[in-house]
Design a protein around this motif. Structure first.
Motif, short mmCIF file in Angstrom:
data_model
loop_
_atom_site.label_atom_id
_atom_site.label_comp_id
_atom_site.label_asym_id
_atom_site.label_seq_id
_atom_site.Cartn_x
_atom_site.Cartn_y
_atom_site.Cartn_z
N GLN A 49 41.38 50.68 51.73
CA GLN A 49 41.17 49.88 52.93
C GLN A 49 40.69 48.48 52.57
OE1 GLN A 49 41.84 50.99 56.28
NE2 GLN A 49 41.80 48.76 56.37
N ASP A 50 39.79 48.38 51.58
CA ASP A 50 39.34 47.06 51.11
C ASP A 50 40.51 46.25 50.60
OD1 ASP A 50 36.77 47.80 51.72
OD2 ASP A 50 36.15 48.18 49.65
N LEU A 51 41.40 46.91 49.87
CA LEU A 51 42.57 46.23 49.30
C LEU A 51 43.48 45.71 50.41
CD1 LEU A 51 44.66 47.34 46.27
CD2 LEU A 51 45.82 46.96 48.44
N ILE A 52 43.73 46.54 51.42
CA ILE A 52 44.60 46.13 52.53
C ILE A 52 43.97 44.96 53.29
CG2 ILE A 52 45.52 46.88 54.76
CD1 ILE A 52 45.91 49.65 53.51
N ASP A 53 42.65 45.04 53.49
CA ASP A 53 41.96 43.94 54.17
C ASP A 53 42.09 42.64 53.38
OD1 ASP A 53 41.21 45.70 56.14
OD2 ASP A 53 39.19 46.03 55.34
N LEU A 54 42.03 42.74 52.06
CA LEU A 54 42.16 41.56 51.21
C LEU A 54 43.54 40.93 51.36
CD1 LEU A 54 41.04 39.75 48.90
CD2 LEU A 54 42.01 41.41 47.29
N VAL A 55 44.57 41.75 51.38
CA VAL A 55 45.94 41.25 51.51
C VAL A 55 46.16 40.61 52.87
CG1 VAL A 55 48.37 41.93 51.60
CG2 VAL A 55 46.87 42.88 49.84
N GLN A 56 45.58 41.22 53.90
CA GLN A 56 45.79 40.69 55.25
C GLN A 56 44.96 39.44 55.51
OE1 GLN A 56 44.87 44.07 57.73
NE2 GLN A 56 46.91 44.97 57.50
N GLU A 96 51.17 46.41 45.30
CA GLU A 96 51.99 46.25 46.51
C GLU A 96 52.17 47.59 47.22
OE1 GLU A 96 56.41 44.63 47.83
OE2 GLU A 96 55.56 44.04 45.88
N MET A 97 52.34 48.66 46.45
CA MET A 97 52.47 49.99 47.05
C MET A 97 51.21 50.33 47.86
SD MET A 97 55.28 51.72 46.35
CE MET A 97 56.69 51.70 45.23
N LEU A 98 50.06 50.09 47.27
CA LEU A 98 48.80 50.38 47.95
C LEU A 98 48.63 49.51 49.19
CD1 LEU A 98 46.47 50.63 44.82
CD2 LEU A 98 47.13 52.53 46.30
N ALA A 99 49.04 48.26 49.10
CA ALA A 99 48.92 47.34 50.24
C ALA A 99 49.80 47.77 51.40
CB ALA A 99 49.29 45.92 49.80
N ARG A 100 50.89 48.48 51.10
CA ARG A 100 51.79 48.97 52.15
C ARG A 100 51.32 50.32 52.72
NH1 ARG A 100 56.45 45.95 52.15
NH2 ARG A 100 56.88 44.77 50.24
N LYS A 140 42.63 52.16 39.15
CA LYS A 140 41.29 51.74 38.78
C LYS A 140 41.29 50.30 38.28
CE LYS A 140 37.41 53.00 35.77
NZ LYS A 140 36.93 53.97 34.73
N HIS A 141 42.28 49.95 37.46
CA HIS A 141 42.37 48.59 36.94
C HIS A 141 42.65 47.59 38.06
CE1 HIS A 141 43.50 50.31 32.73
NE2 HIS A 141 42.19 50.29 32.94
N VAL A 142 43.52 47.98 39.00
CA VAL A 142 43.83 47.10 40.13
C VAL A 142 42.57 46.82 40.94
CG1 VAL A 142 45.07 46.94 42.33
CG2 VAL A 142 46.26 47.76 40.28
N TYR A 143 41.83 47.88 41.27
CA TYR A 143 40.61 47.71 42.06
C TYR A 143 39.59 46.86 41.32
CZ TYR A 143 42.03 51.35 45.41
OH TYR A 143 42.66 52.07 46.37
N SER A 144 39.47 47.09 40.01
CA SER A 144 38.48 46.35 39.23
C SER A 144 38.82 44.86 39.20
CB SER A 144 38.44 46.91 37.80
OG SER A 144 37.55 46.17 37.00
N LYS A 145 40.08 44.53 38.97
CA LYS A 145 40.47 43.12 38.89
C LYS A 145 40.38 42.42 40.24
CE LYS A 145 43.48 43.69 34.85
NZ LYS A 145 44.85 43.57 34.29
#
Length: 488
Positions: free
Chosen positions: A481-488, A442-446, A469-474
């Motif tokens: 940026q990929d993570l934020i795009d996924l959340v949005q 959630e911190m990264l997504a914000r 690393k574990h968050v990105y892998s899962k």
């Protein structure tokens, strides 16, 4: 090629700029040759280790710049680096005049050390200038011109009547190059200095940077070890063996890179360079065994080393175009490893020369040891290594991570914050994230960066890095940026 597009935010310039960059690289090459021929040869009798110590000093300079970029980029300032470089070149010229006038060895050696530091700083700002070239072909053209100029003009070094005049033109040319590079490197260095430290950026975007333990740096060390050996092996009058064909040959290699299109040109050039160096390392003990004095091993090794230098600059430019913030650490670590390797090789060359006069078998053992080490690392440790993949493997840094003020992302929009929290919770449950990983997700997504996460949860860098690393892998993402795009 996509990986050689101009770095975002750095405007490409007219063709005249290309030739100015080529002139700077030519000055770096020619002045280096002049220093070896005129100055180090003259102090070798009284202080034989001067060149090796200066080379290690250059390694320290490169390492300092790399560490500053990784940890305190705000300390980088184009004007300060330029003034520092100009002052070093000026001090070099003055000290040479004093040394010759009063016959002071200590002033002579100090001047050479200052020139090494000046050249290292000039290389740093020159690298940022390369990023404003438009294409892969232009970078190759700059390198080709530098080698051609070095081949054509280095013989003129012998025609300069005194070391003072040599020092004057080296200092004057260095100052002019520093002024040019400092001006055009301002934008690039300014962007790097306004960003977060690489150590923090790397936490959220680990695939955007090359780690200091990357195989590239080991490869640089190996090739420069061979080159250092070729500089001192069979040296004449404490000066490197003069060879000529490599000048035109390296231009042909650069032209190949310009006109022959392909996706893996870097790997082809690497294989060619490795074959040349290997041949030179094998010819050296054969020449000793037959009692022949020949420049063939020096020519082969230095030609292979020059091919590798062309490749290294293309890699540095390619990495910088994909991630401007990661270029200086790569440049610094690579050239520091190269300087250390050159020193190791030069010492080996001196040892081989000494043994030739006593026991040629020991000299052959030195050459064969270098050859064995080179073969072992390249053909065993680097069978799956690819320079093309190294460049392509550097992901472009996400704009969220590159923003120096990302830690100040506001959360005043409570409805939006609730949506992010709900979306993160759903994705975390779907992908099996642990409670702590969910919080970090959630911190990264914000838009929070690695430093904020470390401070907020009071955890170490390694712990934060492991969680991210574990968050990105899962989640099967590769950047913030990929993570934020996924959340949005």
């Amino acid at each position: 090629m996509e990986r050689f597009k101009t770095s975002e935010g750095l405007t490409p310039l007219a063709s005249g700029y290309l030739w100015m960059c080529a002139a700077v690289f030519a000055v770096l090459r020619i002045s280096g040759s002049a220093v070896n021929i005129v100055f180090y040869a003259s102090v070798a009798q009284d202080f034989g280790a001067a060149r090796e110590i200066a080379t290690l000093l250059g390694a320290a300079m490169y390492l300092v710049y790399a560490l500053i970029a990784r940890r305190r980029p705000r300390a980088l300032n184009a004007l300060v680096i330029t003034v520092f470089t100009v002052a070093l070149f000026l001090a070099f010229g003055v000290l040479i005049v004093v040394a010759v006038r009063f016959d002071l060895l200590i002033a002579f050696v100090a001047a050479l050390f200052l020139r090494t530091m000046a050249s290292a700083s000039l290389v740093v700002i020159f690298a940022f200038c390369l990023l404003r070239l438009e294409s892969f072909a232009q970078v190759a053209a700059v390198i080709a011109f530098g080698y051609l100029a070095n081949y054509l003009l280095t013989p003129l070094v012998y025609a300069v009547p005194s070391p003072v005049l040599t020092a004057v033109w080296i200092a004057a040319a260095g100052i002019a190059c520093a002024a040019f590079c400092g001006h055009f490197a301002q934008d690039g260095i300014g962007r790097v200095s306004s960003a977060q430290p690489v150590d923090d950026l790397e936490l959220a975007d680990p695939w955007a940077f090359l780690k200091p333990t990357h195989a590239l740096f080991v490869c640089v060390f190996l090739f420069h070890t061979a080159t250092g050996f070729a500089i001192t092996f069979n040296e004449v009058g404490n000066a490197p063996v003069q060879i000529g064909a490599e000048g035109f040959a390296i231009v042909l290699v650069a032209l190949y890179l310009v006109f022959v299109k392909g996706d893996r040109q870097e790997d082809t050039l690497f294989s060619f360079a490795a074959l040349l160096v290997s041949a030179g390392l094998l010819v050296a003990p054969l020449a000793i065994a037959t009692g022949q004095t020949t420049a063939t091993p020096n020519t082969l090794i230095r030609f292979g080393g020059d091919c590798f230098t062309v490749l290294l600059w293309l890699v540095i430019a390619g990495v910088g175009r994909r991630n401007l913030f990661g270029m200086l650490p790569v440049l610094g670590f690579a050239l520091a490893c190269g300087s250390v390797g050159t020193t190791v090789g030069a010492v080996s060359g001196h040892a081989a020369n000494a043994f030739v006069l006593g026991d040629p078998v020991d000299a052959m053992a030195v050459c064969l040891s270098l050859a064995f080490g080179f073969f072992a690392f390249l053909w065993v440790g680097f069978r799956s290594f690819s320079f093309s993949d190294t460049i392509n493997g550097v992901r472009e840094l996400s704009q969220v991570a590159a923003n120096a003020q990302v830690e100040q992302v506001l959360e005043s929009d409570e409805p939006q914050a609730d949506v992010i929290a709900q979306r993160c919770a759903a994705l975390a449950e779907e992908h099996g994230l642990t409670p702590r990983e969910t919080e970090i997700f959630e911190m990264l997504a914000r838009g929070r960066n690695g430093r904020f996460i470390m401070d907020h949860f009071v955890i170490s860098r390694n712990t934060a890095k492991s969680h991210i690393k574990h968050v990105y892998s899962k989640l099967d993402v590769h950047s913030q940026q990929d993570l934020i795009d996924l959340v949005q």
